[in-house]
Design an enzyme around this catalytic site. Sequence first.
Site, mmCIF file in Angstrom:
data_model
loop_
_atom_site.group_PDB
_atom_site.id
_atom_site.type_symbol
_atom_site.label_atom_id
_atom_site.label_comp_id
_atom_site.label_asym_id
_atom_site.label_seq_id
_atom_site.Cartn_x
_atom_site.Cartn_y
_atom_site.Cartn_z
ATOM 1 N N ARG A 141 -2.529 -11.209 9.391
ATOM 2 C CA ARG A 141 -1.879 -10.363 8.388
ATOM 3 C C ARG A 141 -0.863 -9.476 9.085
ATOM 4 O O ARG A 141 -1.214 -8.661 9.938
ATOM 5 C CB ARG A 141 -2.908 -9.498 7.652
ATOM 6 N N ASN A 164 2.105 -5.922 3.353
ATOM 7 C CA ASN A 164 1.223 -6.865 4.042
ATOM 8 C C ASN A 164 1.620 -8.287 3.683
ATOM 9 O O ASN A 164 1.823 -8.595 2.506
ATOM 10 C CB ASN A 164 -0.233 -6.615 3.650
ATOM 11 N N ASP A 200 -6.380 8.487 1.434
ATOM 12 C CA ASP A 200 -6.094 8.080 2.802
ATOM 13 C C ASP A 200 -5.190 9.128 3.448
ATOM 14 O O ASP A 200 -4.084 9.400 2.957
ATOM 15 C CB ASP A 200 -5.392 6.715 2.805
ATOM 16 N N TYR A 253 -7.659 5.029 -3.587
ATOM 17 C CA TYR A 253 -8.501 5.828 -2.696
ATOM 18 C C TYR A 253 -7.701 6.952 -2.043
ATOM 19 O O TYR A 253 -6.489 7.100 -2.284
ATOM 20 C CB TYR A 253 -9.143 4.946 -1.633
ATOM 21 N N HIS A 267 3.335 0.814 2.998
ATOM 22 C CA HIS A 267 3.138 -0.354 3.850
ATOM 23 C C HIS A 267 3.218 -1.651 3.047
ATOM 24 O O HIS A 267 2.949 -1.673 1.857
ATOM 25 C CB HIS A 267 1.781 -0.265 4.560
ATOM 26 N N HIS A 321 1.149 -6.402 9.173
ATOM 27 C CA HIS A 321 1.053 -5.081 8.554
ATOM 28 C C HIS A 321 2.352 -4.336 8.856
ATOM 29 O O HIS A 321 2.600 -3.932 9.997
ATOM 30 C CB HIS A 321 -0.158 -4.345 9.131
ATOM 31 N N GLU A 360 0.873 -1.171 0.000
ATOM 32 C CA GLU A 360 0.000 0.000 0.000
ATOM 33 C C GLU A 360 0.913 1.224 0.000
ATOM 34 O O GLU A 360 1.750 1.354 0.897
ATOM 35 C CB GLU A 360 -0.874 0.056 1.248
ATOM 36 N N SER A 403 -3.385 0.466 -3.274
ATOM 37 C CA SER A 403 -3.147 -0.817 -2.620
ATOM 38 C C SER A 403 -3.187 -1.902 -3.677
ATOM 39 O O SER A 403 -4.208 -2.071 -4.355
ATOM 40 C CB SER A 403 -4.220 -1.099 -1.553
ATOM 41 N N THR A 404 -2.100 -2.631 -3.815
ATOM 42 C CA THR A 404 -2.063 -3.678 -4.832
ATOM 43 C C THR A 404 -3.055 -4.785 -4.500
ATOM 44 O O THR A 404 -3.425 -4.977 -3.337
ATOM 45 C CB THR A 404 -0.668 -4.314 -4.933
#
Length: 504
Positions: free
Chosen positions: A240, A158, A95, A93, A156, A242, A10, A102-103
Site C-alpha cells: 500500500r 492510499n 487522530d 475517528y 493522505h 501511503h 484519509e 478514512s474512506t
Amino acid sequence: MSVRRVMGTEVEYGISVQGQPTANPMVASSQVVNAYASATLTERRARWDFEEESPLRDARGFDMSRQVADPTQLTDEDLGLANVILTNGARLYVDHAHPEFSTPEVTSPLDVVRFDKAGEQVMLDAARLARALPQAPGIVLYKNNTDNKGASYGAHENYLMRRSTPFGEIVQHLTPFFVSRQVVTGAGRVGIGQDGRANGFQLSQRADFFEVEVGLETTLKRPIINTRDEPHADPETYRRLHVILGDANLAEVSTYLKVGTTSLVLAMIEARFLTRDLAVDGPVAALRAVSHDPGLQTLITLKDGRRLTGVQLQMEYLELARKYVEDRYGTDADAQTVDVLDRWESVLTRLETDPMQCAGELDWVAKLKLLQQYRDRDGLDWDDAKLHLIDLQYADLRPEKGLYHRLVRAGRIERLLDDEAVERAMHEPPADTRAYFRGTCLERYPAEVAAASWDSVIFDLPGRESLQRVPTMDPLRGTKAHVGDLIDRCDTASALVAALTSNG
C-alpha cells in the site's frame, strides 16, 4: 492497469472551538465523533481492531524500533479515543487531536471523490450534532491542512500496488511527479513558511512542511515518499503506497485529477513503462519553490540538466501516460481513464497560458481569484490579516459560511457529482470492494459485530465462547457480486458465519 485500482483517502479536519482558544482539541474532536456515532449507529458500536496493524514496518526492509519512534507513529495502539466504523465501510475517528475520516476502499477516481465528499458531509453533520448537545461548545471544522501557526495535519491517499514492483523504482519515478503535481492539486495558501509568517500566496498548504525525500515518519521530518509498509491486505501480493504530501481538496476536479493522475503514473511504474528518467535535483527545495510561485514560472532543474516548470514536468508525465494507455489499450481504454487524460491535458494547457482559466476546477486557482478580488476591492497587501481569514473561510465546512460553498452555489466551481450520490455514499458502501462486506455486516448485524478493521470483521455470536474473526485480506473479495446474495439469505450473523465457514 488504468486509472482503476484499490485506493482511498484519509483526511484530518482542522477544528476550532469558538470563543475558547485554549480548548483541548482532542476532547473537542472526540465530541464530534461520538456525537455522530450516537446519532447514527444503533445497538452495539463496533470497535476498531488494531491487531493486524504494523505502522513501523518500513518498505526498505526493516522495522523501526518502538523505542525510537515518535508517539504519533504508534497508530496500532488503542488510546481509548473515539473510533467508529460506519455502514458505508469508512472509519471515523480521532487522530492526532483532529477528527479524521478514512474512506472505504474504492476502485475508481470518481468513487474516491464520491466518498471523500461523503466524508465532508459526515463531518458537517457530526459538528452540528456536537454543537446541539447541552452546554456544547461552538465547534467548527475546516477542510484544510494548517493552522498557520506552525502545525500541519494530513490529507493522505492510499493506493494498492503490486508487491513485485521494486520500491526504489517507485521512489525514482514518483518523486518528480509529486514535486510538480501541486500545480494541479494544490489547495492554495496565504503565507509562506511553516508558520505562514512570510507574505504571499502559494499553491500548496503542505509543501513547506516537507523536509526529506524518503522516510517513515508522517508528523515530523515529513518525507515526499512515505515508506510505511502496511498493506492491510495479503503482503505477498500487495503493498500500500501511503501518500502524505497531498492537500485537502474541496474542488471535486482537483481530487479527481489528484488520484486519477497518480494512479496512472503508478500503473506505468508497475508496467516498467517509465524508461525516461525525470529525476529532480534537490526535490525538497524544488517542491517548495514550485509551491511558492503561483505564476508557475519557476524552473526545476532535472538531473539530466534540463530545466522545466512544474507544468512542463507534468506535461512530460502526461505525454508518457497517453503513450502508455494507447500502447496497452488502444481504443478500448475505459471511460474514466480517457476522461482523466483529457482533463489533465486541458488543465495543464490552460495553466501554461492563463492559470485563471482553471478557477472553476482547481482549488488553488479558485482561492487565488477570490483573494485577488478582495485585494483589488479593498486595496489589501498580502500581509493583511483579512486575507488569512478569507483563506480559512474558504475551507469552512458550513455551507452558510464557507466560501467554497458560496462559489459552488454561484456556479463558479464545477461539480462531478450530485448531492444525491454523495448522500448515498454517507451510508452505503461501495459495491466492488471488501468494504461492501464490512459495511453491510455493520448495517445488517450491528449487535453481533464486535470489531472490524480493513482486513477483518469480528463477530460476537450467541452461544460461542470466543470471537469469530472473518478475514478479508483480498480487497477485491467480499464485494456485492461475491457475497451480496449470501448476506441477503442470512437473517442472522450466526447464519452468515456458518455459511462462510462451510464454504471454506
